[in-house]
Write a protein that holds these residues in place. Structure first.
Motif, PDB file in Angstrom:
ATOM      1  N   ALA A  29       0.831  -1.207   0.000  1.00 17.15           N
ATOM      2  CA  ALA A  29       0.000   0.000   0.000  1.00 17.15           C
ATOM      3  C   ALA A  29       0.861   1.251   0.000  1.00 17.15           C
ATOM      4  O   ALA A  29       0.562   2.226  -0.703  1.00 17.15           O
ATOM      5  CB  ALA A  29      -0.930  -0.003   1.212  1.00 17.15           C
ATOM      6  N   LEU A  30       1.932   1.248   0.769  1.00 20.80           N
ATOM      7  CA  LEU A  30       2.834   2.394   0.814  1.00 20.80           C
ATOM      8  C   LEU A  30       3.495   2.608  -0.544  1.00 20.80           C
ATOM      9  O   LEU A  30       3.591   3.739  -1.023  1.00 20.80           O
ATOM     10  CB  LEU A  30       3.897   2.186   1.897  1.00 20.80           C
ATOM     11  N   ASN A  33       0.983   4.110  -2.881  1.00 22.56           N
ATOM     12  CA  ASN A  33       0.714   5.495  -2.497  1.00 22.56           C
ATOM     13  C   ASN A  33       1.846   6.413  -2.943  1.00 22.56           C
ATOM     14  O   ASN A  33       1.609   7.493  -3.485  1.00 22.56           O
ATOM     15  CB  ASN A  33       0.516   5.576  -0.983  1.00 22.56           C
ATOM     16  N   MET A  34       3.082   5.971  -2.734  1.00 25.10           N
ATOM     17  CA  MET A  34       4.226   6.788  -3.129  1.00 25.10           C
ATOM     18  C   MET A  34       4.273   6.956  -4.648  1.00 25.10           C
ATOM     19  O   MET A  34       4.580   8.040  -5.148  1.00 25.10           O
ATOM     20  CB  MET A  34       5.532   6.159  -2.629  1.00 25.10           C
ATOM     21  N   ARG A  36       1.697   6.923  -6.655  1.00 24.33           N
ATOM     22  CA  ARG A  36       0.603   7.831  -7.006  1.00 24.33           C
ATOM     23  C   ARG A  36       0.992   9.278  -6.717  1.00 24.33           C
ATOM     24  O   ARG A  36       0.771  10.174  -7.534  1.00 24.33           O
ATOM     25  CB  ARG A  36      -0.649   7.439  -6.227  1.00 24.33           C
ATOM     26  N   ARG A  37       1.599   9.514  -5.562  1.00 25.05           N
ATOM     27  CA  ARG A  37       2.027  10.875  -5.212  1.00 25.05           C
ATOM     28  C   ARG A  37       3.096  11.395  -6.173  1.00 25.05           C
ATOM     29  O   ARG A  37       3.093  12.565  -6.549  1.00 25.05           O
ATOM     30  CB  ARG A  37       2.572  10.915  -3.786  1.00 25.05           C
TER      31      ARG A  37
END
Length: 57
Positions: A29-30, A33-34, A36-37
């Motif tokens: 998940a991290l 997320n990274m 995507r950011r």
């Protein structure tokens, strides 16, 4: 030569899939997320660069 009753090698070599641990899920998940950011930041930066060139002309 194999006998017809012997299972193929890849079936014997595979381990049963165990469900991912909490740590593995959080790690995935991290990472997502990274990514995507990073994509959002890249898009914003490209948008800002285009906006600056239009204002200067």
């Amino acid at each position: 030569m194999r006998s017809p009753s012997d299972p193929p090698k890849r079936e014997t070599a595979r381990k049963p899939a165990s469900p991912p641990t909490r740590e593995d899920r959080l790690k995935a998940a991290l990472k997502a997320n990274m990514a995507r950011r990073k994509a959002q930041a890249k898009a914003r930066s490209a948008e800002d660069a285009r906006g600056e060139t239009k204002d200067k002309d």
